[in-house]
Every structure is written in C-alpha cells, then in structure tokens.
Scaffold this motif. Sequence first.
Motif, PDB file in Angstrom:
ATOM      1  N   GLY A 146      66.455  14.624  81.035  1.00  0.00           N
ATOM      2  CA  GLY A 146      66.138  15.905  81.025  1.00  0.00           C
ATOM      3  C   GLY A 146      65.743  16.296  82.482  1.00  0.00           C
ATOM      4  N   VAL A 147      65.005  15.471  83.052  1.00  0.00           N
ATOM      5  CA  VAL A 147      64.804  15.887  84.749  1.00  0.00           C
ATOM      6  C   VAL A 147      65.825  16.292  85.346  1.00  0.00           C
ATOM      7  CG1 VAL A 147      62.698  14.153  84.586  1.00  0.00           C
ATOM      8  CG2 VAL A 147      64.767  13.259  85.231  1.00  0.00           C
ATOM      9  N   ASP A 148      67.149  15.905  85.211  1.00  0.00           N
ATOM     10  CA  ASP A 148      68.093  16.312  85.891  1.00  0.00           C
ATOM     11  C   ASP A 148      68.457  17.798  85.770  1.00  0.00           C
ATOM     12  OD1 ASP A 148      68.654  13.679  86.740  1.00  0.00           O
ATOM     13  OD2 ASP A 148      70.133  13.211  85.052  1.00  0.00           O
ATOM     14  N   ILE A 149      68.196  18.447  84.482  1.00  0.00           N
ATOM     15  CA  ILE A 149      68.324  19.904  84.387  1.00  0.00           C
ATOM     16  C   ILE A 149      66.933  20.790  84.304  1.00  0.00           C
ATOM     17  CG2 ILE A 149      70.737  19.575  83.257  1.00  0.00           C
ATOM     18  CD1 ILE A 149      69.160  19.873  80.525  1.00  0.00           C
ATOM     19  N   GLY A 150      65.965  20.083  84.836  1.00  0.00           N
ATOM     20  CA  GLY A 150      64.850  20.831  85.006  1.00  0.00           C
ATOM     21  C   GLY A 150      64.030  20.931  83.572  1.00  0.00           C
ATOM     22  N   LEU A 151      64.402  20.067  82.719  1.00  0.00           N
ATOM     23  CA  LEU A 151      63.726  20.025  81.339  1.00  0.00           C
ATOM     24  C   LEU A 151      63.313  18.729  81.011  1.00  0.00           C
ATOM     25  CD1 LEU A 151      63.278  22.030  78.906  1.00  0.00           C
ATOM     26  CD2 LEU A 151      65.559  21.118  77.906  1.00  0.00           C
ATOM     27  N   PHE A 152      61.914  18.425  81.385  1.00  0.00           N
ATOM     28  CA  PHE A 152      61.388  17.000  81.186  1.00  0.00           C
ATOM     29  C   PHE A 152      61.755  16.654  79.705  1.00  0.00           C
ATOM     30  CE2 PHE A 152      58.141  13.789  80.823  1.00  0.00           C
ATOM     31  CZ  PHE A 152      58.360  13.209  81.760  1.00  0.00           C
ATOM     32  N   CYS A 153      62.047  15.403  78.978  1.00  0.00           N
ATOM     33  CA  CYS A 153      62.253  15.053  77.755  1.00  0.00           C
ATOM     34  C   CYS A 153      60.770  14.823  77.026  1.00  0.00           C
ATOM     35  CB  CYS A 153      63.082  13.788  77.717  1.00  0.00           C
ATOM     36  SG  CYS A 153      64.807  14.507  78.066  1.00  0.00           S
ATOM     37  N   SER A 154      60.056  15.576  77.056  1.00  0.00           N
ATOM     38  CA  SER A 154      58.679  15.443  76.423  1.00  0.00           C
ATOM     39  C   SER A 154      58.642  15.000  74.841  1.00  0.00           C
ATOM     40  CB  SER A 154      57.736  16.991  76.480  1.00  0.00           C
ATOM     41  OG  SER A 154      57.588  17.161  77.958  1.00  0.00           O
ATOM     42  N   THR A 155      59.478  15.569  74.228  1.00  0.00           N
ATOM     43  CA  THR A 155      59.518  15.228  72.656  1.00  0.00           C
ATOM     44  C   THR A 155      60.178  13.922  72.552  1.00  0.00           C
ATOM     45  OG1 THR A 155      61.228  17.016  72.548  1.00  0.00           O
ATOM     46  CG2 THR A 155      59.172  17.428  71.525  1.00  0.00           C
ATOM     47  N   PRO A 156      61.432  13.513  73.293  1.00  0.00           N
ATOM     48  CA  PRO A 156      61.886  12.221  73.246  1.00  0.00           C
ATOM     49  C   PRO A 156      60.834  11.373  73.534  1.00  0.00           C
ATOM     50  CG  PRO A 156      63.424  13.762  74.132  1.00  0.00           C
ATOM     51  CD  PRO A 156      62.195  14.481  73.910  1.00  0.00           C
ATOM     52  N   GLY A 157      59.987  11.677  74.544  1.00  0.00           N
ATOM     53  CA  GLY A 157      58.727  10.790  75.184  1.00  0.00           C
ATOM     54  C   GLY A 157      57.842  10.093  73.957  1.00  0.00           C
ATOM     55  N   VAL A 158      57.833  11.014  72.944  1.00  0.00           N
ATOM     56  CA  VAL A 158      56.919  10.733  71.841  1.00  0.00           C
ATOM     57  C   VAL A 158      57.278   9.439  71.235  1.00  0.00           C
ATOM     58  CG1 VAL A 158      55.961  11.222  69.540  1.00  0.00           C
ATOM     59  CG2 VAL A 158      55.855  13.092  71.786  1.00  0.00           C
ATOM     60  N   ALA A 159      58.645   9.338  70.953  1.00  0.00           N
ATOM     61  CA  ALA A 159      59.277   8.361  70.301  1.00  0.00           C
ATOM     62  C   ALA A 159      59.481   7.212  70.905  1.00  0.00           C
ATOM     63  CB  ALA A 159      60.599   8.668  69.721  1.00  0.00           C
ATOM     64  N   LEU A 160      59.737   7.197  72.403  1.00  0.00           N
ATOM     65  CA  LEU A 160      59.783   6.305  73.441  1.00  0.00           C
ATOM     66  C   LEU A 160      58.480   5.439  73.536  1.00  0.00           C
ATOM     67  CD1 LEU A 160      62.050   7.434  76.361  1.00  0.00           C
ATOM     68  CD2 LEU A 160      62.644   5.767  74.573  1.00  0.00           C
ATOM     69  N   ALA A 161      57.476   6.396  73.766  1.00  0.00           N
ATOM     70  CA  ALA A 161      56.054   5.734  73.761  1.00  0.00           C
ATOM     71  C   ALA A 161      55.466   4.736  72.711  1.00  0.00           C
ATOM     72  CB  ALA A 161      54.909   6.912  74.024  1.00  0.00           C
ATOM     73  N   ARG A 162      56.335   5.095  71.371  1.00  0.00           N
ATOM     74  CA  ARG A 162      55.784   4.318  70.425  1.00  0.00           C
ATOM     75  C   ARG A 162      56.711   3.001  70.427  1.00  0.00           C
ATOM     76  NH1 ARG A 162      53.482   8.773  70.273  1.00  0.00           N
ATOM     77  NH2 ARG A 162      51.806   9.282  68.702  1.00  0.00           N
ATOM     78  N   ALA A 163      57.851   3.031  71.119  1.00  0.00           N
ATOM     79  CA  ALA A 163      58.724   1.979  71.054  1.00  0.00           C
ATOM     80  C   ALA A 163      59.100   1.023  71.878  1.00  0.00           C
ATOM     81  CB  ALA A 163      60.349   2.777  70.781  1.00  0.00           C
ATOM     82  N   VAL A 164      58.530   1.446  73.343  1.00  0.00           N
ATOM     83  CA  VAL A 164      58.502   0.649  74.389  1.00  0.00           C
ATOM     84  C   VAL A 164      57.307   0.583  75.126  1.00  0.00           C
ATOM     85  CG1 VAL A 164      61.082   0.803  74.719  1.00  0.00           C
ATOM     86  CG2 VAL A 164      59.539   2.255  75.959  1.00  0.00           C
ATOM     87  N   PRO A 165      56.952  -0.107  76.098  1.00  0.00           N
ATOM     88  CA  PRO A 165      55.825  -0.240  77.088  1.00  0.00           C
ATOM     89  C   PRO A 165      55.658   1.199  77.778  1.00  0.00           C
ATOM     90  CG  PRO A 165      56.890  -2.340  77.249  1.00  0.00           C
ATOM     91  CD  PRO A 165      57.673  -1.440  76.606  1.00  0.00           C
ATOM     92  N   ARG A 166      54.575   1.575  78.225  1.00  0.00           N
ATOM     93  CA  ARG A 166      54.328   2.744  78.749  1.00  0.00           C
ATOM     94  C   ARG A 166      55.111   3.015  80.119  1.00  0.00           C
ATOM     95  NH1 ARG A 166      51.513   5.054  83.195  1.00  0.00           N
ATOM     96  NH2 ARG A 166      50.885   7.109  82.496  1.00  0.00           N
ATOM     97  N   LYS A 167      55.282   1.756  81.196  1.00  0.00           N
ATOM     98  CA  LYS A 167      55.873   2.040  82.281  1.00  0.00           C
ATOM     99  C   LYS A 167      57.543   2.078  81.847  1.00  0.00           C
ATOM    100  CE  LYS A 167      52.758   1.163  85.481  1.00  0.00           C
ATOM    101  NZ  LYS A 167      51.385   1.119  84.349  1.00  0.00           N
ATOM    102  N   SER A 168      57.928   1.304  81.039  1.00  0.00           N
ATOM    103  CA  SER A 168      59.420   1.486  80.614  1.00  0.00           C
ATOM    104  C   SER A 168      59.917   3.142  80.301  1.00  0.00           C
ATOM    105  CB  SER A 168      59.705   0.632  79.471  1.00  0.00           C
ATOM    106  OG  SER A 168      59.528  -0.750  80.071  1.00  0.00           O
ATOM    107  N   ALA A 169      58.845   3.335  79.566  1.00  0.00           N
ATOM    108  CA  ALA A 169      59.063   4.883  78.839  1.00  0.00           C
ATOM    109  C   ALA A 169      58.928   5.845  80.065  1.00  0.00           C
ATOM    110  CB  ALA A 169      58.093   5.351  77.785  1.00  0.00           C
ATOM    111  N   MET A 170      58.119   5.915  80.903  1.00  0.00           N
ATOM    112  CA  MET A 170      57.950   6.919  82.255  1.00  0.00           C
ATOM    113  C   MET A 170      59.090   6.356  82.920  1.00  0.00           C
ATOM    114  SD  MET A 170      55.692   8.882  81.760  1.00  0.00           S
ATOM    115  CE  MET A 170      55.357   9.307  83.299  1.00  0.00           C
ATOM    116  N   GLU A 171      59.380   5.475  83.226  1.00  0.00           N
ATOM    117  CA  GLU A 171      60.713   5.058  84.113  1.00  0.00           C
ATOM    118  C   GLU A 171      62.019   5.793  83.626  1.00  0.00           C
ATOM    119  OE1 GLU A 171      63.783   1.668  85.770  1.00  0.00           O
ATOM    120  OE2 GLU A 171      61.678   1.190  85.050  1.00  0.00           O
TER     121      GLU A 171
END
Length: 271
Positions: A146-171
Amino acid sequence: MERHIMHENAPPVLRRDEGAVAILTLNRPASRNSLSTGMLAALQAALDEVAADRDIRAVVLAAEGPAFSAGHDLKEVTAHRADADGGAAFFAGIMAACGTVMQAVVALPQPVVAAVQGIATAAGCQLAASCDLVVASTTAKFCTPGVDIGLFCSTPGVALARAVPRKSAMEMLLLGEMIPAGEAQRMGLVNRVMPPEAVLPTALALAQQIASRSAVAVQLGKRGFNAQQAMPLAEAYAAAGAVMVENLLAEDAAEGIGAFVAKRRPEWQHR
C-alpha cells in the motif's frame, strides 16, 4: 462433490468436499482473485455454509490462476470516487465487509489451511495471514504494498501483527517489498514451502490429518487459543484452564484417554 456458492456462470467461490474437508477455491483468476464486493460476499457465504456443516472438520482455502489474491479491487474502489460523497460510504462498507470475512476465517469452528500458489498481496496477504496454517509454493510471494500507492495497509496489518513478530510486520508494511515464500516461512507467516504441484495436495493432507482428530477437541482448542492470545498471562491461563475442563468433560476426551490407557485406537464421536 462440488457446490457453487453463487449461482452465476462463473462463480466467485467454488466448493469441493473431500471427505470431512471442504476445499474453497477463489475463482476469479482474470482479476487475480481480487477481493471485490462480489468476491467478499461469495466468500462470506461459503464460510457461513461451512461453519454450519457438522460433517466438515477442516477447510482448505485455495485459488485459481497465478495469484492467490491481489487484495482489494482497485478499479472498483476508483470507480466509487465519482460518488456524491467521494466514495466514503463505499470505502467504509468494503472495509467492514473485508474485516467481517477475515474475522469469519478466524472464528470458523474448523481450522483453515491456506494453499497459496502465487502472490498474496495487501488484503490477499491479510487473508492468508488470517488462516490457521499456510502452505505456500516456492514461487509464492507475500506483500503489503500500500505504501507504494499512498495507501498504508492498515487492515492487513491487523492480521500480520497476529501472525508474525512486530518488526517483521512493520518491515512488510513500511517497505512494501515482495517477500519470497522461504523468507515468509522464516518470519512465521508460512508453515510449509512446497513445489508448486505439491501445494494443494500438502494443504489437503494437513487438513485431512486435522479432520481425523476429535472435532470437539479441535474446535474447542482453536476457539480457546484465539481467545487467550489477547489476554494478560493470568487471564489467559484461567481461560485456557476453563477450555481444558470443558474439553475433559467431552465424550471424546473420555474415549481418547481410555483408548490411550488400553493401547487401542480411539473411536471419535465428535462430541
């Protein structure tokens, strides 16, 4: 047996049952299985149908074509910018519908194994991350661009944060880079990486192994595991202990423990 969830010439989601396993297949390869309003509605209907089916004890979520899912349909999103409100009502509706589907995957009584044969980007990555297990092709890639098109992937981040470590999700969220299947496995997003031709058979084999267990134990376990994750340690142990008591009182627990002591195979009644 194959059942079409939506009665159209080209159903968005297909269902095929293999014994106690339901295989749900996203069926919009031309649009890279984007999560349009139609696809989300079809997937929600499929999940609701499976949730109510007591004969199904595990699910495989697969996809047709070169992409597992490319996320939201950006053409559909762009078209609604011409709405009187600039698309605000549509945007709110599609986010709510997508969130409901993701929560339905997590809340589904049966465990869900994703068979990711191609790219899974943005909300498509969110869908894979929401599943209980993920089998990925060696050629599969995961991305929240999303950052590539000006749209941070906030909702995908919810699932990512529950699946991988914080640093990996933020990367993933901050850089928007494609993550190869092997790297996704190392960060914990993927369970197994297989050659392309082995992805669906492996996912099915895992689902069949799950389905061979006591349904009451597996379903109580999935529900309890997800519930305790959001709790402080003491509350988590109290909640998990209550689930264990409920499980111990089930007929299958008595049968399983009795079979173990007697050195015989258990005969599950799924209650």
